[in-house]
Write an enzyme that holds these catalytic residues in place. Structure first.
Site, PDB file in Angstrom:
ATOM      1  N   GLY A  29       0.819  -1.213   0.000  1.00 19.60           N
ATOM      2  CA  GLY A  29       0.000   0.000   0.000  1.00 19.60           C
ATOM      3  C   GLY A  29       0.848   1.256   0.000  1.00 19.60           C
ATOM      4  O   GLY A  29       2.082   1.205   0.050  1.00 19.60           O
ATOM      5  N   SER A  30       0.158   2.399  -0.018  1.00 17.22           N
ATOM      6  CA  SER A  30       0.881   3.670  -0.136  1.00 17.22           C
ATOM      7  C   SER A  30       1.668   4.003   1.138  1.00 17.22           C
ATOM      8  O   SER A  30       2.747   4.615   1.066  1.00 17.22           O
ATOM      9  CB  SER A  30      -0.094   4.796  -0.476  1.00 17.22           C
ATOM     10  OG  SER A  30      -1.104   4.888   0.500  1.00 17.22           O
ATOM     11  N   THR A  31       1.167   3.616   2.306  1.00 18.30           N
ATOM     12  CA  THR A  31       1.901   3.870   3.556  1.00 18.30           C
ATOM     13  C   THR A  31       3.156   3.000   3.589  1.00 18.30           C
ATOM     14  O   THR A  31       4.252   3.476   3.930  1.00 18.30           O
ATOM     15  CB  THR A  31       1.000   3.596   4.781  1.00 18.30           C
ATOM     16  OG1 THR A  31      -0.298   4.141   4.536  1.00 18.30           O
ATOM     17  CG2 THR A  31       1.576   4.211   6.037  1.00 18.30           C
ATOM     18  N   GLY A  82       0.224  -1.503   6.507  1.00 18.01           N
ATOM     19  CA  GLY A  82      -0.799  -0.478   6.712  1.00 18.01           C
ATOM     20  C   GLY A  82      -2.154  -1.108   6.982  1.00 18.01           C
ATOM     21  O   GLY A  82      -2.263  -2.318   7.198  1.00 18.01           O
ATOM     22  N   LYS A  94      -8.301  -4.752   6.253  1.00 17.88           N
ATOM     23  CA  LYS A  94      -7.229  -4.594   5.276  1.00 17.88           C
ATOM     24  C   LYS A  94      -7.691  -5.174   3.944  1.00 17.88           C
ATOM     25  O   LYS A  94      -8.680  -5.878   3.879  1.00 17.88           O
ATOM     26  CB  LYS A  94      -5.970  -5.333   5.749  1.00 17.88           C
ATOM     27  CG  LYS A  94      -5.338  -4.683   6.959  1.00 17.88           C
ATOM     28  CD  LYS A  94      -4.023  -5.346   7.378  1.00 17.88           C
ATOM     29  CE  LYS A  94      -3.094  -5.661   6.268  1.00 17.88           C
ATOM     30  NZ  LYS A  94      -2.797  -4.506   5.372  1.00 17.88           N
ATOM     31  N   GLY A  95      -6.934  -4.840   2.902  1.00 17.79           N
ATOM     32  CA  GLY A  95      -7.256  -5.411   1.600  1.00 17.79           C
ATOM     33  C   GLY A  95      -7.714  -4.398   0.585  1.00 17.79           C
ATOM     34  O   GLY A  95      -8.085  -4.754  -0.534  1.00 17.79           O
ATOM     35  N   GLY A  97      -5.902  -2.651  -1.067  1.00 12.30           N
ATOM     36  CA  GLY A  97      -4.987  -2.857  -2.196  1.00 12.30           C
ATOM     37  C   GLY A  97      -5.068  -4.257  -2.782  1.00 12.30           C
ATOM     38  O   GLY A  97      -4.348  -4.583  -3.732  1.00 12.30           O
ATOM     39  N   GLU A 103      -0.931 -10.823   2.939  1.00 14.33           N
ATOM     40  CA  GLU A 103      -0.686 -10.010   4.140  1.00 14.33           C
ATOM     41  C   GLU A 103      -1.030 -10.805   5.393  1.00 14.33           C
ATOM     42  O   GLU A 103      -0.295 -10.785   6.381  1.00 14.33           O
ATOM     43  CB  GLU A 103      -1.521  -8.725   4.083  1.00 14.33           C
ATOM     44  CG  GLU A 103      -1.035  -7.768   3.016  1.00 14.33           C
ATOM     45  CD  GLU A 103      -1.943  -6.573   2.785  1.00 14.33           C
ATOM     46  OE1 GLU A 103      -1.487  -5.592   2.197  1.00 14.33           O
ATOM     47  OE2 GLU A 103      -3.129  -6.621   3.181  1.00 14.33           O
ATOM     48  N   LYS A 121      -7.638   6.587   9.537  1.00  8.72           N
ATOM     49  CA  LYS A 121      -7.963   5.146   9.547  1.00  8.72           C
ATOM     50  C   LYS A 121      -8.549   4.688  10.885  1.00  8.72           C
ATOM     51  O   LYS A 121      -8.988   3.552  11.012  1.00  8.72           O
ATOM     52  CB  LYS A 121      -6.693   4.321   9.245  1.00  8.72           C
ATOM     53  CG  LYS A 121      -5.945   4.713   7.978  1.00  8.72           C
ATOM     54  CD  LYS A 121      -6.744   4.375   6.755  1.00  8.72           C
ATOM     55  CE  LYS A 121      -6.034   4.671   5.443  1.00  8.72           C
ATOM     56  NZ  LYS A 121      -4.872   3.903   5.149  1.00  8.72           N
TER      57      LYS A 121
END
Ligand code: 5RP
Length: 220
Positions: A29-31, A82, A94-95, A97, A103, A121
């Site tokens: 992810g972006s984080t 993230g 989560k998920g 992405g 993960e 979040k």
């Protein structure tokens, strides 16, 4: 502070959890992309990384970090990833992405799960973010009908195939009051590969990047 800057702050703070000489688990992810970029400067401190997605593998390799197979790495000391939502028990959705299955595997194989998020979040009750579920393609309609019985509104993620060759159903309209139980119920449906609820194995540490400063939380 922008959301992206808050994500970077959280990623910076996660560097403190690196175990020298150990193999590190890395999410998606972006984080996490911020974390990988920062890790490039510290690559000689670790023995390599186990990745949770093809996207993170590519970014890790580009940063000069050795990517190892989980089967040869054994138990990992730390996993950094993230989340789309986190509650005070450090249970997560989560998920977003689409990498939830790998993960969850890497999180399960790690002694410590360090989750990095920006303030947006944090939630009281999980479920506002549509719950991602990875499903074997032939089971898509059956699983969707079962999810409706659970009170959700599943939507097929259009034009998306996971790294494992499956589809994602994003389930809207859930108010998840018992995340541990819902995780078991959804995982028990035939054709479900993985649900993006991380409640049975929540995060151990939540790092929240915010304009007011980075906060470290452990489960309430
Ligand atoms: C990917 C994930 C990500 O961790 C989650 O979607 C958060 O992403 P971002 O850091 O881009 O906000 O679960 O499957």
């Amino acid at each position: 502070m922008s959301q992206d800057a808050a994500k970077r702050k959280a990623a910076e703070a996660a560097l403190a959890y690196l175990e020298p000489g150990e193999v590190l688990g890395v999410g998606t992810g972006s984080t996490v992309n911020h974390f990988i970029d920062l890790l490039a400067e510290r690559k000689n401190d670790i023995a390599g990384a186990v990745s949770s997605s093809e996207a993170s593998t590519a970014r890790l390799k580009k940063a000069g970090i050795t990517v190892l197979d989980l089967n040869s790495a054994g138990t990992l000391s730390v996993y950094v990833d993230g989340a789309d939502e986190a509650n005070k028990h450090l249970q997560l959705i989560k998920g977003g992405g689409g990498a939830l299955t790998r993960e969850k595997i890497v999180a399960a194989a790690s002694r410590k799960f360090v989750c990095i998020v920006d303030e947006s979040k944090l939630v009281g009750v999980l479920g506002k973010f549509p719950l991602p579920i990875e499903v074997i393609p032939m089971a898509r309609s059956y699983v969707a009908r079962e999810l409706v019985k659970l009170g959700g509104r599943p939507e097929l993620r259009a034009g998306f195939t996971t790294d494992n060759g499956n589809v994602i159903l994003d389930v809207h309209g859930l108010e998840i009051l018992n995340a541990v139980e819902l995780e078991s119920r959804i995982n028990g449906l035939a054709g479900v590969v993985c649900v993006g609820l991380f409640a049975q194995r929540p995060a151990d540490v939540l790092i929240v990047g915010a304009a007011s400063g980075t906060r470290i939380q452990t489960a309430a």
